[in-house]
Write a protein that holds these residues in place. Sequence first.
Motif, PDB file in Angstrom:
ATOM      1  N   VAL A 154       0.646  13.506  -0.143  1.00  0.00           N
ATOM      2  CA  VAL A 154      -0.908  13.755   0.634  1.00  0.00           C
ATOM      3  C   VAL A 154      -0.732  14.632   1.311  1.00  0.00           C
ATOM      4  CG1 VAL A 154      -0.440  11.810   1.882  1.00  0.00           C
ATOM      5  CG2 VAL A 154      -2.941  12.319   1.231  1.00  0.00           C
ATOM      6  N   PHE A 157      -3.994  -4.537  -5.282  1.00  0.00           N
ATOM      7  CA  PHE A 157      -4.313  -3.203  -5.124  1.00  0.00           C
ATOM      8  C   PHE A 157      -3.476  -2.078  -6.152  1.00  0.00           C
ATOM      9  CE2 PHE A 157      -4.924  -5.684  -0.596  1.00  0.00           C
ATOM     10  CZ  PHE A 157      -5.983  -4.959  -0.585  1.00  0.00           C
ATOM     11  N   PHE A 158      -2.154  -2.310  -7.048  1.00  0.00           N
ATOM     12  CA  PHE A 158      -1.852  -1.632  -7.673  1.00  0.00           C
ATOM     13  C   PHE A 158      -1.162  -2.565  -8.643  1.00  0.00           C
ATOM     14  CE2 PHE A 158       1.048  -3.231  -4.808  1.00  0.00           C
ATOM     15  CZ  PHE A 158       2.130  -3.941  -5.604  1.00  0.00           C
ATOM     16  N   PRO A 193     -12.273  -2.644  10.729  1.00  0.00           N
ATOM     17  CA  PRO A 193     -12.488  -1.831  10.147  1.00  0.00           C
ATOM     18  C   PRO A 193     -11.713  -0.994  10.970  1.00  0.00           C
ATOM     19  CG  PRO A 193     -14.751  -3.044  10.923  1.00  0.00           C
ATOM     20  CD  PRO A 193     -13.588  -3.830  10.897  1.00  0.00           C
ATOM     21  N   VAL A 227       0.822   1.397  -3.780  1.00  0.00           N
ATOM     22  CA  VAL A 227      -0.459   1.919  -4.026  1.00  0.00           C
ATOM     23  C   VAL A 227       0.399   3.164  -3.866  1.00  0.00           C
ATOM     24  CG1 VAL A 227      -2.786   3.202  -3.381  1.00  0.00           C
ATOM     25  CG2 VAL A 227      -2.040  -0.145  -3.429  1.00  0.00           C
ATOM     26  N   ALA A 269     -12.147   1.270   2.517  1.00  0.00           N
ATOM     27  CA  ALA A 269     -11.105   1.852   2.482  1.00  0.00           C
ATOM     28  C   ALA A 269     -10.134   2.651   0.726  1.00  0.00           C
ATOM     29  CB  ALA A 269     -10.361   0.613   3.955  1.00  0.00           C
ATOM     30  N   VAL A 287      -8.344   5.235  -0.370  1.00  0.00           N
ATOM     31  CA  VAL A 287      -7.470   5.891  -0.866  1.00  0.00           C
ATOM     32  C   VAL A 287      -7.573   6.031  -2.689  1.00  0.00           C
ATOM     33  CG1 VAL A 287      -5.092   4.721  -1.303  1.00  0.00           C
ATOM     34  CG2 VAL A 287      -6.320   4.690   0.785  1.00  0.00           C
ATOM     35  N   TYR A 309       3.467   9.698  -0.247  1.00  0.00           N
ATOM     36  CA  TYR A 309       1.770   8.500   0.559  1.00  0.00           C
ATOM     37  C   TYR A 309       2.812   7.666   1.350  1.00  0.00           C
ATOM     38  CZ  TYR A 309      -1.718   5.685   1.002  1.00  0.00           C
ATOM     39  OH  TYR A 309      -2.820   5.017   2.062  1.00  0.00           O
ATOM     40  N   PHE A 327      -8.640  -1.065  11.543  1.00  0.00           N
ATOM     41  CA  PHE A 327      -7.441  -1.178  10.926  1.00  0.00           C
ATOM     42  C   PHE A 327      -7.621  -0.240   9.017  1.00  0.00           C
ATOM     43  CE2 PHE A 327      -4.690  -3.368   7.627  1.00  0.00           C
ATOM     44  CZ  PHE A 327      -3.799  -2.934   8.144  1.00  0.00           C
ATOM     45  N   LEU A 328      -8.092  -0.401   8.746  1.00  0.00           N
ATOM     46  CA  LEU A 328      -8.939   0.166   8.327  1.00  0.00           C
ATOM     47  C   LEU A 328      -9.233   1.907   7.676  1.00  0.00           C
ATOM     48  CD1 LEU A 328     -10.519  -2.977   5.213  1.00  0.00           C
ATOM     49  CD2 LEU A 328      -7.955  -1.409   5.854  1.00  0.00           C
ATOM     50  N   PHE A 329     -10.544   1.365   8.732  1.00  0.00           N
ATOM     51  CA  PHE A 329     -10.731   3.366   8.950  1.00  0.00           C
ATOM     52  C   PHE A 329     -10.536   4.424   9.889  1.00  0.00           C
ATOM     53  CE2 PHE A 329     -13.763   0.603   7.188  1.00  0.00           C
ATOM     54  CZ  PHE A 329     -13.604   0.766   5.619  1.00  0.00           C
ATOM     55  N   LEU A 348     -15.119  -3.527   2.890  1.00  0.00           N
ATOM     56  CA  LEU A 348     -14.531  -2.336   3.870  1.00  0.00           C
ATOM     57  C   LEU A 348     -13.036  -1.839   3.151  1.00  0.00           C
ATOM     58  CD1 LEU A 348     -14.279  -4.551   7.827  1.00  0.00           C
ATOM     59  CD2 LEU A 348     -15.830  -2.595   6.677  1.00  0.00           C
ATOM     60  N   ILE A 397       0.797  -0.903   0.230  1.00  0.00           N
ATOM     61  CA  ILE A 397       0.174   0.341   0.107  1.00  0.00           C
ATOM     62  C   ILE A 397       0.995   1.239  -0.004  1.00  0.00           C
ATOM     63  CG2 ILE A 397      -1.784   1.542   1.302  1.00  0.00           C
ATOM     64  CD1 ILE A 397      -2.134  -1.165   0.353  1.00  0.00           C
ATOM     65  N   LEU A 424       0.814   5.504  -6.849  1.00  0.00           N
ATOM     66  CA  LEU A 424      -0.450   6.030  -8.245  1.00  0.00           C
ATOM     67  C   LEU A 424      -1.044   7.346  -6.925  1.00  0.00           C
ATOM     68  CD1 LEU A 424      -2.223   3.004  -8.351  1.00  0.00           C
ATOM     69  CD2 LEU A 424      -1.581   3.639 -10.248  1.00  0.00           C
ATOM     70  N   VAL A 425      -0.987   7.392  -5.735  1.00  0.00           N
ATOM     71  CA  VAL A 425      -0.970   8.560  -5.069  1.00  0.00           C
ATOM     72  C   VAL A 425      -0.409   9.889  -5.184  1.00  0.00           C
ATOM     73  CG1 VAL A 425      -1.895   9.285  -3.103  1.00  0.00           C
ATOM     74  CG2 VAL A 425      -2.145   7.156  -3.757  1.00  0.00           C
ATOM     75  N   PHE A 427      -5.137   4.898   6.188  1.00  0.00           N
ATOM     76  CA  PHE A 427      -4.459   4.989   4.686  1.00  0.00           C
ATOM     77  C   PHE A 427      -4.478   5.523   3.799  1.00  0.00           C
ATOM     78  CE2 PHE A 427      -4.999   0.583   5.744  1.00  0.00           C
ATOM     79  CZ  PHE A 427      -4.275  -0.172   5.054  1.00  0.00           C
ATOM     80  N   PHE A 428      -5.791   7.006   4.927  1.00  0.00           N
ATOM     81  CA  PHE A 428      -5.768   8.273   4.134  1.00  0.00           C
ATOM     82  C   PHE A 428      -6.059   9.445   5.331  1.00  0.00           C
ATOM     83  CE2 PHE A 428      -9.467   5.314   3.932  1.00  0.00           C
ATOM     84  CZ  PHE A 428     -10.580   6.405   4.585  1.00  0.00           C
ATOM     85  N   PRO A 429      -6.126  11.027   4.685  1.00  0.00           N
ATOM     86  CA  PRO A 429      -5.979  11.666   6.231  1.00  0.00           C
ATOM     87  C   PRO A 429      -7.944  11.489   6.881  1.00  0.00           C
ATOM     88  CG  PRO A 429      -5.803  12.702   3.396  1.00  0.00           C
ATOM     89  CD  PRO A 429      -5.695  11.102   3.928  1.00  0.00           C
ATOM     90  N   GLN A 454     -10.386  13.447   3.962  1.00  0.00           N
ATOM     91  CA  GLN A 454     -11.366  12.637   3.029  1.00  0.00           C
ATOM     92  C   GLN A 454     -12.794  12.282   3.177  1.00  0.00           C
ATOM     93  OE1 GLN A 454      -9.845  13.438   0.269  1.00  0.00           O
ATOM     94  NE2 GLN A 454      -9.351  10.488   0.122  1.00  0.00           N
ATOM     95  N   LEU A 459      -7.645   9.715  -3.288  1.00  0.00           N
ATOM     96  CA  LEU A 459      -6.389  10.568  -3.349  1.00  0.00           C
ATOM     97  C   LEU A 459      -5.588  10.271  -4.535  1.00  0.00           C
ATOM     98  CD1 LEU A 459      -4.876   9.254   0.179  1.00  0.00           C
ATOM     99  CD2 LEU A 459      -6.073  11.719  -0.351  1.00  0.00           C
ATOM    100  N   VAL A 460      -5.899   9.836  -5.184  1.00  0.00           N
ATOM    101  CA  VAL A 460      -4.946   9.139  -6.835  1.00  0.00           C
ATOM    102  C   VAL A 460      -5.830  10.334  -7.865  1.00  0.00           C
ATOM    103  CG1 VAL A 460      -4.571   7.858  -8.678  1.00  0.00           C
ATOM    104  CG2 VAL A 460      -5.125   6.657  -6.394  1.00  0.00           C
TER     105      VAL A 460
END
Lengths: 254, 309, 257
Positions: free
Chosen positions: A48, C190-191, A180, A41, C38, C43, A58, A182-184, C34, A37, A44-45, A188-190, A193, C46-47
């Motif tokens: 941030v 994911f990529f 949840p 990923v 997320a 994410v 990122y 972990f992910l939210f 989930l 990630i 790609l980002v 992974f994003f500010p 968002q 953000l792209v």
Amino acid sequence: MTALYFHVIERNVLAYRRLWGIFLTGFAEPLLYLASIGIGVGALVGTVKGPGGQMVPYDQFVAPGLLAAAAMNGSVFDTTFNFFFKYKYAKTFDAMLATPLGPVDVARGELGWALMRGTIYAAAFLFFMAILGLTSSWWAILCLPAAMLIGFAFAGAGMACTTFMRSFVDFDYVNMALLPLFLFSATFFPLSQYPAGVQWIIRCTPLYQGVALERALAFGELSWTLSINVLYLAAMGLIGLHIAGRRLALLLQP
Amino acid sequence: MSDALIEGKKLTKRFEDFVAVDGIDFRVEPGEAFGFLGPNGAGKTSTMRMISCVSPVTDGELRVLGMNPATQGSEIRARLGAVPQEDTLDLELTVRENLLIYGRYFGLARPVIRERADELMSFVQLTDRSGDRVDELSGGMKRRLTIARALINRPELVLLDEPTTGLDPQARHLVWERLYQLKRQGVTLVLTTHYMDEAEQLCDRLVIMDGGLIVAEGSPRQLIDQHSTREVVELRFDADDDRAKALALISRTDVPHENLADRILIYTADGETEVEQLGRSGVHPETVLVRRSSLEDVFLRLTGRTLEE
Amino acid sequence: MPTLLATRVVEHQAHIFRKFWRGSAVAYLINPILFLGAIGLGVGGLVKGGKGTVDGVSYLAFVVPGLMAASAMNGAAAESLWPIMAGTKWIRTFHAMVATPVGPGDVFLGVVAWTAVRAAIGGTLFLIVAALFGGVLSWWAPLAIPAAVLTALAFAAPLTAFAGTQDTDFRFPVIMRLGVVPLFLFSGTFFPVSQLPSWLQPLCWLSPLWHGVQLCRGATTGSIDPPEAVANVAILMAIVVLGARWGIRTFTKKLAT
């Protein structure tokens, strides 16, 4: 003489000596997430918005989030699944309680062990962060005690919850809660968002405290709000530990 | 006031509405082997758990080694050896490691534990299994290891809850033999059992429990003398009619007897003579067995029920 | 030889599922949703402010098929390790089964088939949810369901077989952490694999998940490349067949004695 609960930790070290392979694999997961990630990923980002409002790469943004999540996952696993197995099936604690050890010693010892293990993982992760150039401030050294605090908070809470579990089927709820978080938790994003209302909900959740703390330290962006994060996590751990000790006495010494 | 190792006065254990132990009085003197004999559910394990300081006393008084379990549990446990009903061995560890870590729970120094562990493994005949995981041991070996583990702190008092339940006869005898050794070394043993032969083999003195109460107390010999006759005649019948007829005949005499599901027991000082008399009065069972009275009979005489149901 | 009796094993598994459905629902449906929220939305936003594309589609549309195949793998892996140990050792339900006309091969095939059923149900529901979020671009998308089932089978068959050879669960966490998790993160989920260093890229052919992801992605984005898809299917099928043969052998050995 050393404190009695120390011997509970000793027991776990002894039991784990043969399982060092499994112990080592625990290092892998957060690093793999960082590579996939953060770097994959992340390409790609691009950049941030970081904790100080400046744009940051990122991977640097995600790394402290993963450190917080790893501290949570590590300590929760030991204080839920493993703890439940020991108390319900292996009768490990019944044996301990036949000795001078009391329920509170058992709770402290198990928490100490979870913390010790989590700290080793967190230290290794932090080391890799530094090597990969993902830390930008000397304050990042404090990421390690912060990870221990996160570990403590979730270990206490996890252990307290586990004393209310009836069977392994109940652990589906643990999984349902952990992913949840972990992910939210702005891992992974500010936070920005999210819609404004949701932001406040996220701000109240426990892993968010840890992520905010780790990220601020990793970037050296200190502010007074960090003390709220610290207090939140410390209270969560202490209350959890207290409940776990009380409940263990009720469960194991009826 | 006295130097009893354990003293219970009006000792009571309640679980919500259920009374497991209903105000019992007992004393255990140093150096004796003391037993709680009774069927499952008599309150033996609850009593034992209170003595082991792992279950709080609901009511009454309990002193163990002169201390109060409610406030000095940890100090008391430091001087006890406990063998619980279900093995609580650490399955993730080897035989030797089980002894080592258990010794550490008592805060003993590692060299001391290592020495004692070797001694104890040889005492319970597990030296050649010392590196094996506990998982791989037989039931009898696990029990012996549990006993060895309980001795790691050199306890003055060893508590054994149903020490041989679930073991085959050979394994039981080996355990008894080791316990007998301990007794000879002057260790005070307290055990619960629902096997009358175990109580007879091991106990100097015992109490018989039923429904949370102590119904009799004394040495095995005294209990048999007081509550049973010297001999017992066991009569078995194939046909229910014969049995009913026999029972009617016996009831007419004033011979003490018990009518069980599978047999009729007659209590008498002289079994052979009693059998002859019964024959003369028209009782002809399929099989007859004359034997000496046991604690089983004592329990039966006192409660009208058998120990194992 | 295994026979139609395997269906009775499926029936049995379906019966106990009533008690343990939550775990499956989490693995096949809740977890991917989930991740969708997320990573796909969070994410993905953000792209380039949510307007960027990956391989010509939005990041969300890129991630959806990856998650669909990956959750088929995750679910199948979770169900093919510990529950198998429960059947052969902890609760010994499989031993009870082979005491009836059901044979060891039936037990194996039944257990694996039941995993496929769950993957199909979970995959279908996930696809519907993903479509509601705008993550599905093509009418070919329903083909992603058999692709996900095939992916699940490609993990269920060999892992169930492997679990049948084990006497303890010591190695299971290692398989998850060093096998399943890396595949999950690096099989184009994911990529794009093209972002990996060029010397690593050919290795994706060794990942069963990558074949599954390729198939699902071809279906949901409509970018299917028939010759490559045939190769993907053939490789997955080969794994299933080899896994099944191994599994029938290990189960016969384990349960016959």
